[in-house]
Motif scaffolding. Structure first.
Motif, PDB file in Angstrom:
ATOM      1  N   THR A  49       1.366 -17.500  -6.120  1.00 51.24           N
ATOM      2  CA  THR A  49       0.136 -16.817  -5.721  1.00 51.24           C
ATOM      3  C   THR A  49      -0.703 -16.298  -6.886  1.00 51.24           C
ATOM      4  OG1 THR A  49       1.263 -14.676  -5.536  1.00 51.24           O
ATOM      5  CG2 THR A  49       1.233 -16.093  -3.572  1.00 51.24           C
ATOM      6  N   GLY A  50      -0.146 -16.329  -8.084  1.00 51.09           N
ATOM      7  CA  GLY A  50      -0.857 -15.739  -9.220  1.00 51.09           C
ATOM      8  C   GLY A  50      -0.843 -14.228  -9.195  1.00 51.09           C
ATOM      9  N   ALA A  51       0.100 -13.651  -8.451  1.00 49.09           N
ATOM     10  CA  ALA A  51       0.179 -12.197  -8.323  1.00 49.09           C
ATOM     11  C   ALA A  51       0.703 -11.551  -9.599  1.00 49.09           C
ATOM     12  CB  ALA A  51       1.096 -11.824  -7.158  1.00 49.09           C
ATOM     13  N   LEU A  52       0.343 -10.303  -9.783  1.00 53.17           N
ATOM     14  CA  LEU A  52       0.911  -9.473 -10.839  1.00 53.17           C
ATOM     15  C   LEU A  52       2.199  -8.868 -10.292  1.00 53.17           C
ATOM     16  CD1 LEU A  52       0.732  -7.904 -13.563  1.00 53.17           C
ATOM     17  CD2 LEU A  52      -0.599  -6.160 -12.312  1.00 53.17           C
ATOM     18  N   ALA A  53       3.324  -9.138 -10.930  1.00 52.69           N
ATOM     19  CA  ALA A  53       4.621  -8.653 -10.461  1.00 52.69           C
ATOM     20  C   ALA A  53       5.149  -7.592 -11.418  1.00 52.69           C
ATOM     21  CB  ALA A  53       5.622  -9.798 -10.345  1.00 52.69           C
ATOM     22  N   LEU A  54       5.516  -6.437 -10.863  1.00 52.73           N
ATOM     23  CA  LEU A  54       5.960  -5.319 -11.676  1.00 52.73           C
ATOM     24  C   LEU A  54       7.309  -4.815 -11.177  1.00 52.73           C
ATOM     25  CD1 LEU A  54       2.557  -3.425 -11.748  1.00 52.73           C
ATOM     26  CD2 LEU A  54       3.545  -4.739 -13.618  1.00 52.73           C
ATOM     27  N   ALA A  55       8.309  -4.812 -12.054  1.00 53.33           N
ATOM     28  CA  ALA A  55       9.614  -4.258 -11.714  1.00 53.33           C
ATOM     29  C   ALA A  55       9.545  -2.746 -11.868  1.00 53.33           C
ATOM     30  CB  ALA A  55      10.695  -4.838 -12.619  1.00 53.33           C
ATOM     31  N   CYS A  56       9.801  -2.028 -10.772  1.00 53.72           N
ATOM     32  CA  CYS A  56       9.615  -0.576 -10.813  1.00 53.72           C
ATOM     33  C   CYS A  56      10.416   0.098  -9.713  1.00 53.72           C
ATOM     34  CB  CYS A  56       8.123  -0.264 -10.636  1.00 53.72           C
ATOM     35  SG  CYS A  56       7.714   1.498 -10.597  1.00 53.72           S
ATOM     36  N   VAL A  58      10.240   2.664  -7.097  1.00 54.65           N
ATOM     37  CA  VAL A  58       9.069   3.264  -6.441  1.00 54.65           C
ATOM     38  C   VAL A  58       9.149   4.779  -6.350  1.00 54.65           C
ATOM     39  CG1 VAL A  58       8.497   1.205  -5.102  1.00 54.65           C
ATOM     40  CG2 VAL A  58      10.079   2.912  -4.129  1.00 54.65           C
ATOM     41  N   ALA A  59      10.346   5.349  -6.474  1.00 53.73           N
ATOM     42  CA  ALA A  59      10.487   6.796  -6.383  1.00 53.73           C
ATOM     43  C   ALA A  59      10.451   7.487  -7.742  1.00 53.73           C
ATOM     44  CB  ALA A  59      11.791   7.148  -5.668  1.00 53.73           C
ATOM     45  N   ASP A  60      10.346   6.725  -8.800  1.00 50.31           N
ATOM     46  CA  ASP A  60      10.269   7.276 -10.155  1.00 50.31           C
ATOM     47  C   ASP A  60       8.802   7.557 -10.475  1.00 50.31           C
ATOM     48  OD1 ASP A  60       9.918   7.411 -13.038  1.00 50.31           O
ATOM     49  OD2 ASP A  60      11.950   6.619 -13.234  1.00 50.31           O
ATOM     50  N   GLY A  61       8.465   8.816 -10.607  1.00 49.37           N
ATOM     51  CA  GLY A  61       7.070   9.192 -10.808  1.00 49.37           C
ATOM     52  C   GLY A  61       6.446   8.587 -12.048  1.00 49.37           C
ATOM     53  N   ALA A  62       7.098   8.754 -13.186  1.00 54.47           N
ATOM     54  CA  ALA A  62       6.535   8.263 -14.442  1.00 54.47           C
ATOM     55  C   ALA A  62       6.453   6.737 -14.462  1.00 54.47           C
ATOM     56  CB  ALA A  62       7.363   8.765 -15.623  1.00 54.47           C
ATOM     57  N   ALA A  63       7.507   6.062 -14.020  1.00 53.47           N
ATOM     58  CA  ALA A  63       7.516   4.601 -14.017  1.00 53.47           C
ATOM     59  C   ALA A  63       6.455   4.062 -13.063  1.00 53.47           C
ATOM     60  CB  ALA A  63       8.893   4.087 -13.620  1.00 53.47           C
ATOM     61  N   SER A  64       6.290   4.707 -11.923  1.00 56.32           N
ATOM     62  CA  SER A  64       5.291   4.260 -10.956  1.00 56.32           C
ATOM     63  C   SER A  64       3.868   4.483 -11.475  1.00 56.32           C
ATOM     64  CB  SER A  64       5.484   4.993  -9.622  1.00 56.32           C
ATOM     65  OG  SER A  64       6.707   4.633  -9.024  1.00 56.32           O
ATOM     66  N   GLU A  65       3.658   5.594 -12.129  1.00 62.82           N
ATOM     67  CA  GLU A  65       2.336   5.844 -12.700  1.00 62.82           C
ATOM     68  C   GLU A  65       1.992   4.810 -13.763  1.00 62.82           C
ATOM     69  OE1 GLU A  65       2.343   9.910 -13.970  1.00 62.82           O
ATOM     70  OE2 GLU A  65       2.660  10.648 -11.923  1.00 62.82           O
ATOM     71  N   ALA A  66       2.985   4.429 -14.561  1.00 64.11           N
ATOM     72  CA  ALA A  66       2.746   3.403 -15.579  1.00 64.11           C
ATOM     73  C   ALA A  66       2.464   2.055 -14.929  1.00 64.11           C
ATOM     74  CB  ALA A  66       3.965   3.300 -16.504  1.00 64.11           C
ATOM     75  N   ALA A  67       3.234   1.714 -13.894  1.00 64.15           N
ATOM     76  CA  ALA A  67       3.010   0.448 -13.192  1.00 64.15           C
ATOM     77  C   ALA A  67       1.644   0.445 -12.520  1.00 64.15           C
ATOM     78  CB  ALA A  67       4.108   0.227 -12.153  1.00 64.15           C
ATOM     79  N   PHE A  68       1.275   1.563 -11.925  1.00 65.25           N
ATOM     80  CA  PHE A  68      -0.027   1.647 -11.256  1.00 65.25           C
ATOM     81  C   PHE A  68      -1.169   1.522 -12.267  1.00 65.25           C
ATOM     82  CE2 PHE A  68      -3.500   3.360  -8.778  1.00 65.25           C
ATOM     83  CZ  PHE A  68      -3.253   2.833  -7.519  1.00 65.25           C
ATOM     84  N   ALA A  69      -0.988   2.100 -13.436  1.00 69.40           N
ATOM     85  CA  ALA A  69      -2.007   1.979 -14.477  1.00 69.40           C
ATOM     86  C   ALA A  69      -2.220   0.519 -14.861  1.00 69.40           C
ATOM     87  CB  ALA A  69      -1.613   2.806 -15.697  1.00 69.40           C
ATOM     88  N   ARG A  70      -1.125  -0.255 -14.898  1.00 67.39           N
ATOM     89  CA  ARG A  70      -1.250  -1.693 -15.192  1.00 67.39           C
ATOM     90  C   ARG A  70      -2.015  -2.415 -14.086  1.00 67.39           C
ATOM     91  NH1 ARG A  70       3.590  -5.365 -16.772  1.00 67.39           N
ATOM     92  NH2 ARG A  70       1.824  -6.804 -16.642  1.00 67.39           N
ATOM     93  N   ILE A  71      -1.754  -2.030 -12.840  1.00 64.97           N
ATOM     94  CA  ILE A  71      -2.481  -2.650 -11.731  1.00 64.97           C
ATOM     95  C   ILE A  71      -3.976  -2.377 -11.867  1.00 64.97           C
ATOM     96  CG2 ILE A  71      -2.843  -2.611  -9.234  1.00 64.97           C
ATOM     97  CD1 ILE A  71       0.169  -1.976  -8.957  1.00 64.97           C
ATOM     98  N   LEU A  72      -4.330  -1.143 -12.148  1.00 61.90           N
ATOM     99  CA  LEU A  72      -5.745  -0.801 -12.307  1.00 61.90           C
ATOM    100  C   LEU A  72      -6.375  -1.573 -13.459  1.00 61.90           C
ATOM    101  CD1 LEU A  72      -5.687   3.090 -11.828  1.00 61.90           C
ATOM    102  CD2 LEU A  72      -6.432   1.359 -10.186  1.00 61.90           C
TER     103      LEU A  72
END
Length: 253
Positions: A49-56, A58-72
């Protein structure tokens, strides 16, 4: 909401309900971001699909914020979040050796409830800045509850508590985010053909499937995905938890 060229995030995308949902969203032209701890499970879907895949976690605040920043940064602001990440191990209140594990209870609640809220808050904060569509919508958030929120079985106290929390936060979240044009809904699936259900013994599966009114079978992950698309398409669905269970009402065991 038309999802063509819109950013859609799916947590728990490596398998089961999340994987099927991501495939359906890709077919509508959504620009996908996949989130899961199991990177290997996302790789084939990401390549297709050409999707962006991020190993994370989901309950880790700092890791999720970093992953979300990459999505943005790499995809842009999301218009859809589908929270499917979850775990469903058994956890009894009293075990043979004494009180059940508090750590296991906390782990189950952490992934299923805290992880759901964590990504809801991140997505909602970004969606607020989206331009509204013709209906005034800026985004849609769909969480995954469970029929266990209402009829939890013996050994499901932690899972039922977590999924009950997901169900309970749906309406207040929808009320709070309504002024921003963000809808919040949840799906409460019954028994679906996912790794969680397939991990049950055949004896348990046969006993449980026997009490399903109709159709007398486990749900297919794509049927969950089709419900996601129905919620996205219908702006009147907001603040509700929709059961998807073939009429099943869970027994005590």
């Amino acid at each position: 909401m038309d999802l063509k060229d819109k950013v859609a995030i799916v947590t728990g995308a490596a398998s089961g309900l999340g994987n099927a949902t991501a495939r359906r969203l890709s077919g509508l032209g959504a620009r996908l971001a996949l989130v899961d701890l199991q990177a290997a499970g996302m790789s084939a879907l990401a390549q297709e699909t050409g999707a962006l895949a991020l190993a994370c976690d989901v309950a880790d605040g700092a890791a999720s914020e970093a992953a979300f920043a990459r999505i943005l940064s790499e995809r842009g602001s999301p218009h859809l979040l589908v929270n499917c990440a979850g775990i469903a191990p058994g956890a009894r209140i009293v075990e043979k050796e004494g009180p059940g594990s508090l750590g296991e209870f906390e782990r189950i609640v952490r992934v299923n409830l805290t992880g759901t809220y964590n990504w809801l808050r991140l997505a909602a904060a970004a969606m607020v800045e989206n331009a509204p569509d013709d209906e005034g919508q800026r985004g849609v958030i769909i969480n995954t509850a469970s029929v266990a929120a209402y009829e939890g079985q013996i050994g499901q106290t932690a899972y039922a508590a977590a999924k009950g929390g997901v169900a309970s936060l749906t309406l207040p979240a929808a009320r709070e985010l309504a002024r921003h044009g963000i809808r919040v809904a949840a799906i409460a699936p019954g028994l679906f053909g996912t790794p969680m259900v397939e991990a049950m013994t055949q004896e348990v599966q046969d006993r449980v499937f026997e009490v399903i009114p109709f159709p007398k079978r486990p749900g297919r992950p794509d049927e969950f995905a089709r419900m996601v698309l129905s919620i996205v398409a219908n702006p009147m669905i907001n603040g509700s938890v929709l059961r998807l269970d073939a009429g099943l009402r869970m027994q005590a065991r």
